[in-house]
Design a protein around this motif. Structure first.
Motif, short mmCIF file in Angstrom:
data_model
loop_
_atom_site.label_atom_id
_atom_site.label_comp_id
_atom_site.label_asym_id
_atom_site.label_seq_id
_atom_site.Cartn_x
_atom_site.Cartn_y
_atom_site.Cartn_z
N ALA A 335 0.83 -1.20 0.00
CA ALA A 335 0.00 0.00 0.00
C ALA A 335 0.87 1.25 0.00
CB ALA A 335 -0.92 0.00 1.21
N HIS A 336 0.39 2.28 -0.66
CA HIS A 336 1.03 3.59 -0.61
C HIS A 336 0.86 4.16 0.80
CE1 HIS A 336 1.54 7.92 -1.36
NE2 HIS A 336 2.25 7.56 -2.41
N PRO A 337 1.81 4.99 1.28
CA PRO A 337 1.66 5.54 2.63
C PRO A 337 0.34 6.28 2.87
CG PRO A 337 3.89 5.92 1.85
CD PRO A 337 3.13 5.30 0.71
N LEU A 338 -0.24 6.89 1.83
CA LEU A 338 -1.52 7.56 2.00
C LEU A 338 -2.69 6.59 1.99
CD1 LEU A 338 -0.93 10.74 -0.18
CD2 LEU A 338 -1.13 10.64 2.30
N GLU A 339 -2.41 5.32 1.67
CA GLU A 339 -3.43 4.27 1.73
C GLU A 339 -3.30 3.43 3.01
OE1 GLU A 339 -3.46 3.37 -3.12
OE2 GLU A 339 -2.26 2.15 -1.75
N ALA A 340 -2.39 3.82 3.88
CA ALA A 340 -2.00 2.94 4.99
C ALA A 340 -2.16 3.63 6.34
CB ALA A 340 -0.56 2.49 4.81
N SER A 341 -2.64 2.88 7.29
CA SER A 341 -2.63 3.31 8.69
C SER A 341 -1.47 2.59 9.39
CB SER A 341 -3.95 2.97 9.38
OG SER A 341 -5.01 3.68 8.80
N GLN A 355 -2.85 7.61 9.27
CA GLN A 355 -4.19 7.17 8.89
C GLN A 355 -4.29 7.08 7.37
OE1 GLN A 355 -7.41 9.95 9.57
NE2 GLN A 355 -6.01 11.70 9.65
N ALA A 356 -5.05 6.10 6.91
CA ALA A 356 -5.30 5.96 5.48
C ALA A 356 -6.30 7.02 5.04
CB ALA A 356 -5.84 4.56 5.18
N LEU A 357 -5.93 7.79 4.02
CA LEU A 357 -6.81 8.85 3.52
C LEU A 357 -7.53 8.45 2.25
CD1 LEU A 357 -4.54 11.94 4.21
CD2 LEU A 357 -6.40 11.02 5.59
N ILE A 358 -7.24 7.26 1.76
CA ILE A 358 -7.91 6.77 0.55
C ILE A 358 -7.82 5.25 0.58
CG2 ILE A 358 -5.81 6.88 -0.88
CD1 ILE A 358 -7.56 7.81 -3.21
N GLN A 359 -8.82 4.58 0.05
CA GLN A 359 -8.78 3.12 -0.02
C GLN A 359 -7.67 2.69 -0.98
OE1 GLN A 359 -10.47 0.70 1.47
NE2 GLN A 359 -11.80 2.02 2.69
N PRO A 360 -7.00 1.55 -0.70
CA PRO A 360 -5.95 1.07 -1.62
C PRO A 360 -6.48 0.95 -3.04
CG PRO A 360 -5.89 -0.17 0.42
CD PRO A 360 -7.12 0.68 0.49
N LEU A 361 -5.80 1.63 -3.97
CA LEU A 361 -6.30 1.67 -5.35
C LEU A 361 -6.04 0.38 -6.10
CD1 LEU A 361 -5.14 5.30 -6.29
CD2 LEU A 361 -7.40 4.54 -5.59
N TRP A 362 -4.98 -0.36 -5.72
CA TRP A 362 -4.60 -1.55 -6.49
C TRP A 362 -4.51 -2.78 -5.60
CZ3 TRP A 362 -5.54 0.53 -10.88
CH2 TRP A 362 -5.11 1.81 -11.18
N GLY A 363 -5.23 -2.80 -4.49
CA GLY A 363 -5.27 -4.00 -3.64
C GLY A 363 -4.06 -4.19 -2.77
N GLY A 364 -3.32 -3.12 -2.49
CA GLY A 364 -2.10 -3.25 -1.70
C GLY A 364 -2.36 -3.39 -0.21
N LYS A 365 -1.40 -3.95 0.49
CA LYS A 365 -1.45 -4.10 1.94
C LYS A 365 -0.22 -3.45 2.57
CE LYS A 365 -3.99 -8.53 2.08
NZ LYS A 365 -5.14 -8.10 2.91
#
Length: 871
Positions: A335-341, A355-365
């Motif tokens: 996951a991108h840092p903006l997709e990750a908590s 905090q995640a500010l957007i849902q993972p766009l490509w299924g990342g963890k």
């Protein structure tokens, strides 16, 4: 089976999800393992801009917005359950190595402990090409030093730059606060040519081994070690020692040996320097040695960043990364840092929630989710305390200060210092690409490197004297004069590793010392080596945005000593004009740039690019002088050192560009802004020809569409990168002139907000993108009609001046002269005060017919140049 998509209105619509609505959130972005707390501006749930939460941030979080929306991240749909099953099977068969990047998350460390308890065959290693291990070893205990250099009267920068230390950008923010009277005094001793070193009042250039010998001599001069210094270094050493005794601090680079780190800590203790020590941010130091460990493992899960080991021929191999790896049997997205908590420690030992500010766009963890999935756990949601900390913009916890006392007999415990070699090389992180982990980011590829101003490539940096000894300097200067970008390609050997690197001579480097970027030359056993160099007889094109280096007769950057600046009276600008004054509006917007606090890091350039939808144009177009950045950071080599000057549209009150536009596309506002009406512009470029500052950019081709479509303009509208564009700023199409607008969209948004609340725009309410991002707070934007605005005081200083005042353009953007605070004693430190420069300014590269925009191909087609492959 068909899938129906139905739009459903909100029952209670969030206030930020409205047309024209914005919101701001706090999170922590991790770079090289360390948290950088930031404010994220969100438009309709899309992160669009980042600013530092507290003091300063590096360019990597801001440029990372491109990676968030980059369609190149999209690979095959990740089969996480299949991966976990294969991983557990590998663990049942034998030892399996998990290689992580530098980790500072307590929660991740707890998950790793539980995973290792459940799977005894799970081995964990940490990899970083640029390690902090020597700092920990130097303390004899695994401690992390925390510096507060703003409290010191004298600062010694010992072979360190701001992007090489986790706290580097915070250091410059702290140091820059004391670069106004009464000033601190900065000394630099370094084996390279750094930005921090360029701001020093006195600088001494030495080879890496000589830097450590100098440190030993300094310890003797200060009484930390017995004995007398073998040399006074031309008076530099005694003057430095005297200044340090009056209240100094030593800031050492991470690559210095453990013995040198121990000496630096002992010197700081004797000086009673403002340094504290905290628990190590890393539970286990990440080192480059994990690379060789990974290459020898039969079962490997690689989740680190930077150089990638060979994954073929293994019983089990998987790569976890932001971008898909086609060579790995298993490739899973992180996951991108903006997709990750999560949680991360910063360079000062404070624990920040993310905090995640957007849902993972490509299924990342996230790495936490990956390890939790292995052991069958769920990562907990944000706790109430974490949510409160995010709302209040504060850390979850602060590090507890520890006491450190150097035990007697240090001289007997010091390991031998590095042996000197005729040629020595340091493999340092690239200021943009770091260790290569940002190679896929065109924002960073095209951001000119400090001092060299190179784009899209890495090079071996050597001093002019060493280049002349190789018999290559005369040919390079001749090529510069005829605008030939080709430079000699050298075979560089360090230890048992070698790479092919083009040569770039850089003034200021000491004789016998070379610097290569870790993004193009990685060695798993260390970063400082004896070097062997041999010409290959071949050449490679290098593109720089500034080939000249001398100020010449034009006093673009004024340099003053502190005492002289205090005695100077405010300069009254000579203003003569046959034209009547413009009607005055409600505000008179203006900007000042304090050159004393400008480090030349280029963060203002990057912030302007992200905020104003400025496209990347590719190496070929930059070679023709067609870069699109609205801010140009000029770099000059002078007797006083290296000088930096950001140049943007000066918003002249008597602008030469306005009078010559045949279609009135360039107009003047009542508030002093020089505006561009894009719909009128027909591309005559008369305005650019008439601008004495050359701060305008013409988009010759469909740069924006090509940038969004990653080389194919037809794909621009459907590209996820279109989400990156600021909706408050026009995305310019081909054939119009572009330039700085003082972020007019921010002025209008503040005006609208003030009108809604029935008030006037407050002092300091409008901040430009470059102003927000500048780590040294060198840029100030304000209102000349506001008596409380600090810009009033700036314009009354004796060091205030206008660029090219003789042009009589009355610019609204003005400068404060660069201040120096040299040691006033006669025969004080001599250091490196020779003028440096590459000689006469060559002609600009000639234009060539447009073929295509190679946005990702700024490197040679074999873009792993410097990893043992030939171009």
């Amino acid at each position: 089976m068909s899938v129906r998509v139905q739009g459903v209105p909100y029952v209670r619509q969030p206030e930020w999800v409205v047309e024209g609505g914005e919101a701001e959130f706090v999170t922590a972005i991790s770079h090289a393992g360390f948290a950088e707390p930031v404010r994220v501006k969100v438009y309709q749930e899309r992160p669009l801009f980042l600013t530092p939460l507290e003091r300063a941030m590096s360019p990597y979080p801001l440029a990372g917005l491109y990676a968030l929306y980059d369609p190149a991240r999209q690979g095959k749909a990740p089969d996480w359950e299949g991966f976990y099953a294969a991983w557990r099977k590998a663990l049942a068969e034998g030892e399996t190595l998990l290689v992580l990047p530098r980790t500072t998350s307590p929660r991740l460390e707890g998950l790793l402990e539980r995973a290792r308890a459940r799977f005894p065959n799970l081995q964990v290693a940490r990899f970083e090409a640029w390690s902090l291990e020597n700092i920990y070893l130097g303390a004899e205990l695994a401690l992390g030093p925390v510096y507060t250099p703003e409290k010191a009267e004298t600062v010694l920068l010992l072979d360190v730059d701001l992007h090489e230390h986790p706290a580097g950008y915070l250091w410059w923010e702290a140091l820059s606060r004391r670069r106004v009277p009464p000033m601190n005094r900065i000394y630099a001793v370094e084996s390279g040519a750094s930005l921090l070193g360029s701001m020093a009042d006195h600088r001494l250039a030495l080879k890496p081994s000589q830097v450590e010998a100098f440190l030993l001599a300094l310890a003797q001069a200060l009484g930390v070690l017995p004995g007398s210094p073998a040399s006074e270094y031309g008076g530099f050493l005694p003057a430095l020692a005297e200044d340090l005794r009056r209240g100094g601090v030593l800031l050492a680079g991470p690559q210095l040996s453990p013995g040198a780190q121990a000496l630096a800590m002992a010197i700081n203790q004797v000086l009673k320097a403002p340094v504290g020590y905290v628990e190590p941010p890393e539970r286990e130091a990440a080192t480059p040695r994990a690379f060789a460990q990974a290459e020898g493992a039969q079962r490997l899960v690689w989740a680190a960043e930077g150089p990638l080991p060979n994954l073929s021929g293994k019983a089990f191999a998987a790569a976890l990364s932001l971008y898909p790896n086609k060579k790995a049997p298993w490739s899973l997205p992180l996951a991108h840092p903006l997709e990750a908590s999560g949680q991360h420690l910063d360079a000062e030992g404070r624990l920040w929630p993310a905090q995640a500010l957007i849902q993972p766009l490509w299924g990342g963890k996230t790495l936490e989710e990956v390890v939790a999935g292995l052991v069958g756990e769920e990562v907990p949601a944000l706790s109430p305390e974490e949510k409160r900390a995010l709302v209040e913009g504060r850390p979850l916890a602060r590090a507890q200060a520890l006491s450190l006392e150097v035990r007697p007999g240090l001289e007997g415990r010091l390991p031998p210092l590095r042996k000197e070699a005729p040629l020595e090389i340091t493999l340092r992180p690239d200021a943009s690409l770091y260790d290569g982990r940002y190679r896929e980011n065109p924002y960073l590829e095209e951001l000119p490197r400090p001092l060299s101003r190179l784009v899209w490539d890495g090079a071996l940096l050597l001093g002019e004297e060493d280049t002349e000894d190789l018999g290559l300097l005369e040919d390079i200067r001749a090529r510069e004069r005829r605008a030939d970008p080709k430079r000699p390609l050298l075979r560089v050997k360090a230890g048992e590793r070698e790479a092919l690197l083009p040569l770039w001579p850089l003034p200021g480097l000491p004789k016998g010392s070379g610097v290569a970027p870790l993004s193009h030359f990685f060695h798993p056993e260390g970063v400082i080596w004896p070097m062997e160099v041999s010409p290959t007889g071949r050449h490679y094109p290098l593109v720089s945005t500034q080939y000249h280096g001398y100020l010449g007769e034009v006093e673009a950057v004024k340099v003053l000593e502190e005492k002289k600046a205090l005695d100077m009276e405010p300069h009254k600008e000579k203003r003569v004009s046959f034209y009547p004054p413009w009607p005055q509006g409600e505000h008179a917007w203006a900007m000042t740039v304090d050159l004393t606090r400008c480090l030349g890091c280029g963060l203002c350039v990057l912030a302007c690019q992200v905020e104003n939808n400025i496209p990347v144009v590719g190496k070929e177009e930059v070679k023709k002088g067609r870069e699109m950045h609205w801010i140009r950071v000029d770099r000059y080599f002078a007797e006083e050192g290296v000088l930096h000057q950001p140049v943007m549209c000066q918003h002249c009150e008597k602008a030469p560009c306005e009078a010559v536009c045949p279609v009135a596309a360039t107009v003047h506002s009542s508030e002093g802004l020089n505006l561009m009406v894009y719909s009128r512009c027909v591309g005559t470029k008369y305005c650019s020809a008439n601008c004495p500052y050359k701060a305008r950019r013409f988009n010759f081709f469909s740069y924006a569409e090509t940038f969004l479509g990653q080389g194919d303009p037809r794909r621009a509208k459907e590209s996820p990168l279109s989400l990156l564009m600021n909706p408050e700023v026009t995305v310019r199409s081909r054939g119009v002139m572009e330039k700085c607008t003082y972020c007019v969209q921010r002025i209008e948004l503040a005006r609208a907000e003030a009108a809604k609340e029935g008030r006037k725009i407050r002092t300091g309410e409008v901040q430009t993108a470059c102003q927000e991002a500048c780590p040294g707070k060198a840029i100030h934007f304000g209102d000349l009609l506001d008596p409380e605005d600090p810009i009033q005081a700036h314009r009354k200083e004796g060091r205030h001046y206008a660029l090219l005042e003789e042009a009589n353009t009355w610019p609204r953007t003005t400068y404060l002269a660069h201040l120096k605070n040299p040691n006033p004693k006669p025969g004080g430190p001599q250091g490196d005060t020779r003028p440096h420069g590459p000689g006469p300014e060559p002609h600009q590269p000639p234009s060539r017919p447009f073929h295509h925009l190679d946005l990702r191909g700024g490197h040679h087609p074999d873009h792993h140049l410097g990893r043992g492959s030939a171009p």
